[in-house]
Scaffold this motif. Structure first.
Motif, PDB file in Angstrom:
ATOM      1  N   VAL A  74       0.874  -1.170   0.000  1.00 19.91           N
ATOM      2  CA  VAL A  74       0.000   0.000   0.000  1.00 19.91           C
ATOM      3  C   VAL A  74       0.914   1.222   0.000  1.00 19.91           C
ATOM      4  N   PRO A  75       1.329   1.689  -1.189  1.00 25.71           N
ATOM      5  CA  PRO A  75       2.279   2.801  -1.264  1.00 25.71           C
ATOM      6  C   PRO A  75       1.827   4.065  -0.533  1.00 25.71           C
ATOM      7  N   ALA A  76       0.529   4.356  -0.517  1.00 31.44           N
ATOM      8  CA  ALA A  76       0.050   5.568   0.151  1.00 31.44           C
ATOM      9  C   ALA A  76       0.385   5.558   1.637  1.00 31.44           C
ATOM     10  N   PHE A  77       0.427   4.372   2.238  1.00 30.17           N
ATOM     11  CA  PHE A  77       0.774   4.239   3.650  1.00 30.17           C
ATOM     12  C   PHE A  77       2.232   3.827   3.845  1.00 30.17           C
ATOM     13  N   GLY A  78       2.923   3.490   2.762  1.00 28.93           N
ATOM     14  CA  GLY A  78       4.307   3.044   2.868  1.00 28.93           C
ATOM     15  C   GLY A  78       4.428   1.687   3.532  1.00 28.93           C
ATOM     16  N   THR A  79       3.413   0.823   3.376  1.00 28.62           N
ATOM     17  CA  THR A  79       3.420  -0.469   4.049  1.00 28.62           C
ATOM     18  C   THR A  79       3.522  -1.625   3.069  1.00 28.62           C
ATOM     19  N   THR A  80       4.143  -2.695   3.549  1.00 32.45           N
ATOM     20  CA  THR A  80       4.199  -3.957   2.811  1.00 32.45           C
ATOM     21  C   THR A  80       3.984  -5.089   3.810  1.00 32.45           C
ATOM     22  N   ALA A  81       3.427  -6.169   3.321  1.00 31.24           N
ATOM     23  CA  ALA A  81       3.246  -7.376   4.132  1.00 31.24           C
ATOM     24  C   ALA A  81       3.540  -8.564   3.240  1.00 31.24           C
ATOM     25  N   TRP A 134      -9.735  -1.167 -11.419  1.00 31.23           N
ATOM     26  CA  TRP A 134      -9.960   0.172 -10.885  1.00 31.23           C
ATOM     27  C   TRP A 134     -11.403   0.254 -10.424  1.00 31.23           C
ATOM     28  N   GLY A 135     -11.596   1.176  -9.500  1.00 29.28           N
ATOM     29  CA  GLY A 135     -12.928   1.341  -8.961  1.00 29.28           C
ATOM     30  C   GLY A 135     -12.958   2.425  -7.905  1.00 29.28           C
ATOM     31  N   THR A 136     -13.917   2.313  -7.004  1.00 37.00           N
ATOM     32  CA  THR A 136     -14.107   3.309  -5.959  1.00 37.00           C
ATOM     33  C   THR A 136     -14.149   2.617  -4.608  1.00 37.00           C
ATOM     34  N   ALA A 137     -13.362   3.139  -3.678  1.00 33.39           N
ATOM     35  CA  ALA A 137     -13.368   2.639  -2.306  1.00 33.39           C
ATOM     36  C   ALA A 137     -14.059   3.663  -1.421  1.00 33.39           C
ATOM     37  N   THR A 138     -14.801   3.172  -0.446  1.00 29.98           N
ATOM     38  CA  THR A 138     -15.407   4.033   0.556  1.00 29.98           C
ATOM     39  C   THR A 138     -14.907   3.576   1.916  1.00 29.98           C
ATOM     40  N   MET A 139     -14.616   4.548   2.787  1.00 27.70           N
ATOM     41  CA  MET A 139     -14.077   4.192   4.095  1.00 27.70           C
ATOM     42  C   MET A 139     -14.153   5.377   5.044  1.00 27.70           C
ATOM     43  N   ARG A 180     -16.957  10.166   5.988  1.00 24.68           N
ATOM     44  CA  ARG A 180     -16.709   9.039   5.080  1.00 24.68           C
ATOM     45  C   ARG A 180     -16.037   9.547   3.804  1.00 24.68           C
ATOM     46  N   ALA A 181     -15.016   8.840   3.381  1.00 23.18           N
ATOM     47  CA  ALA A 181     -14.300   9.184   2.150  1.00 23.18           C
ATOM     48  C   ALA A 181     -14.716   8.229   1.039  1.00 23.18           C
ATOM     49  N   GLU A 182     -14.750   8.762  -0.171  1.00 28.91           N
ATOM     50  CA  GLU A 182     -15.029   7.973  -1.369  1.00 28.91           C
ATOM     51  C   GLU A 182     -13.975   8.357  -2.388  1.00 28.91           C
ATOM     52  N   LEU A 183     -13.093   7.411  -2.723  1.00 23.39           N
ATOM     53  CA  LEU A 183     -11.980   7.783  -3.570  1.00 23.39           C
ATOM     54  C   LEU A 183     -11.677   6.731  -4.626  1.00 23.39           C
ATOM     55  N   PRO A 184     -11.119   7.193  -5.744  1.00 25.07           N
ATOM     56  CA  PRO A 184     -10.735   6.251  -6.793  1.00 25.07           C
ATOM     57  C   PRO A 184      -9.524   5.430  -6.359  1.00 25.07           C
ATOM     58  N   VAL A 185      -9.528   4.164  -6.750  1.00 21.40           N
ATOM     59  CA  VAL A 185      -8.420   3.271  -6.430  1.00 21.40           C
ATOM     60  C   VAL A 185      -8.027   2.489  -7.680  1.00 21.40           C
ATOM     61  N   VAL A 186      -6.778   2.076  -7.697  1.00 17.67           N
ATOM     62  CA  VAL A 186      -6.265   1.185  -8.734  1.00 17.67           C
ATOM     63  C   VAL A 186      -5.534   0.067  -8.002  1.00 17.67           C
ATOM     64  N   ILE A 187      -5.802  -1.168  -8.408  1.00 19.80           N
ATOM     65  CA  ILE A 187      -5.195  -2.318  -7.744  1.00 19.80           C
ATOM     66  C   ILE A 187      -4.529  -3.193  -8.803  1.00 19.80           C
ATOM     67  N   PHE A 238      -4.010   4.507  -4.045  1.00 15.74           N
ATOM     68  CA  PHE A 238      -4.987   5.584  -3.894  1.00 15.74           C
ATOM     69  C   PHE A 238      -4.222   6.822  -3.456  1.00 15.74           C
ATOM     70  N   ASP A 239      -4.874   7.956  -3.529  1.00 14.35           N
ATOM     71  CA  ASP A 239      -4.231   9.219  -3.180  1.00 14.35           C
ATOM     72  C   ASP A 239      -4.478   9.532  -1.705  1.00 14.35           C
ATOM     73  N   LEU A 240      -3.402   9.563  -0.914  1.00 15.15           N
ATOM     74  CA  LEU A 240      -3.507   9.829   0.517  1.00 15.15           C
ATOM     75  C   LEU A 240      -4.096  11.209   0.781  1.00 15.15           C
ATOM     76  N   SER A 241      -3.737  12.202  -0.018  1.00 13.62           N
ATOM     77  CA  SER A 241      -4.265  13.552   0.173  1.00 13.62           C
ATOM     78  C   SER A 241      -5.783  13.598  -0.006  1.00 13.62           C
ATOM     79  N   THR A 242      -6.295  12.848  -0.971  1.00 14.68           N
ATOM     80  CA  THR A 242      -7.738  12.790  -1.183  1.00 14.68           C
ATOM     81  C   THR A 242      -8.423  12.132   0.009  1.00 14.68           C
ATOM     82  N   LEU A 243      -7.848  11.036   0.498  1.00 16.02           N
ATOM     83  CA  LEU A 243      -8.405  10.378   1.678  1.00 16.02           C
ATOM     84  C   LEU A 243      -8.449  11.341   2.862  1.00 16.02           C
TER      85      LEU A 243
END
Length: 192
Positions: free
Chosen positions: A37-44, A81-86, A101-108, A124-129
């Protein structure tokens, strides 16, 4: 595994994540699964890290949902691609959540191995979230990435490490640059 099967796996994962069903999601992953998840800088990597990452994500966004709206497949990689809500909750990001609640475009981007999902890169764009959640992007970025976020950029782009340099654009000159005294005159009768 063909393109239809790959997309069905991605859809099945979207449904499992929308229900916050960690066991169902884990069944779709290869044992060497890499989640980024590049926006968070995380890997698992692997089952334990992926389960921990999913549980942490759902604790932060307990109402997460995603709708996949399209996809492309080149035979080895599937991009959806699609839309995530969270809705952001908790204190993971160093801010006080607003409950918005945020609604943002995502690419996976997905890769597959042995009939399972072997890699997921969730963009996804962290700034938009942050903007839609009503929280400071700067604070969230500092919390996620540390003080390096505000590190000064050298004035000389050549001093930056390779890969961090801005693209070189050729200088362009307008053949007739506007002068400070240029004016646009109104014409009458429709002729210019």
């Amino acid at each position: 595994m063909d393109g239809r099967q790959r997309f069905e796996l991605a859809q099945e994962l979207a449904v499992a994540k929308g229900r916050q069903d960690v066991p169902a999601a884990m069944k779709l992953f290869h044992r060497d699964m890499l989640l980024e998840v590049p926006a968070f800088g995380t890997t698992a990597r692997g089952p334990e890290e992926n389960e921990k990452a999913l549980r942490r994500f759902f604790a932060s966004f307990p109402d997460y949902g995603i709708g996949l709206q399209g996809h492309a497949d080149n035979g080895g990689t599937l991009v959806c691609w699609g839309t995530a809500t969270m809705t952001m909750t908790g204190d993971r990001f160093g801010v006080i959540p607003t409950g918005r609640r945020a609604e943002l475009p995502v690419v996976i981007q997905f890769a597959f191995k042995d009939g399972s999902i072997a890699r997921e890169r969730f963009f996804f764009d962290l700034s938009t979230l942050c903007a839609q959640s009503g929280v400071s992007t700067d604070v969230v970025r500092r919390t996620m990435f540390g003080d390096t976020v505000d590190a000064p950029v050298p004035a000389d782009p050549e001093a930056l490490p390779h890969g961090h340099r801005p693209p070189a654009f050729p200088e362009t000159h307008h053949p007739h640059p506007p002068s400070s005294t240029s004016q646009i005159e109104a014409t009458q009768g429709g002729e210019a």
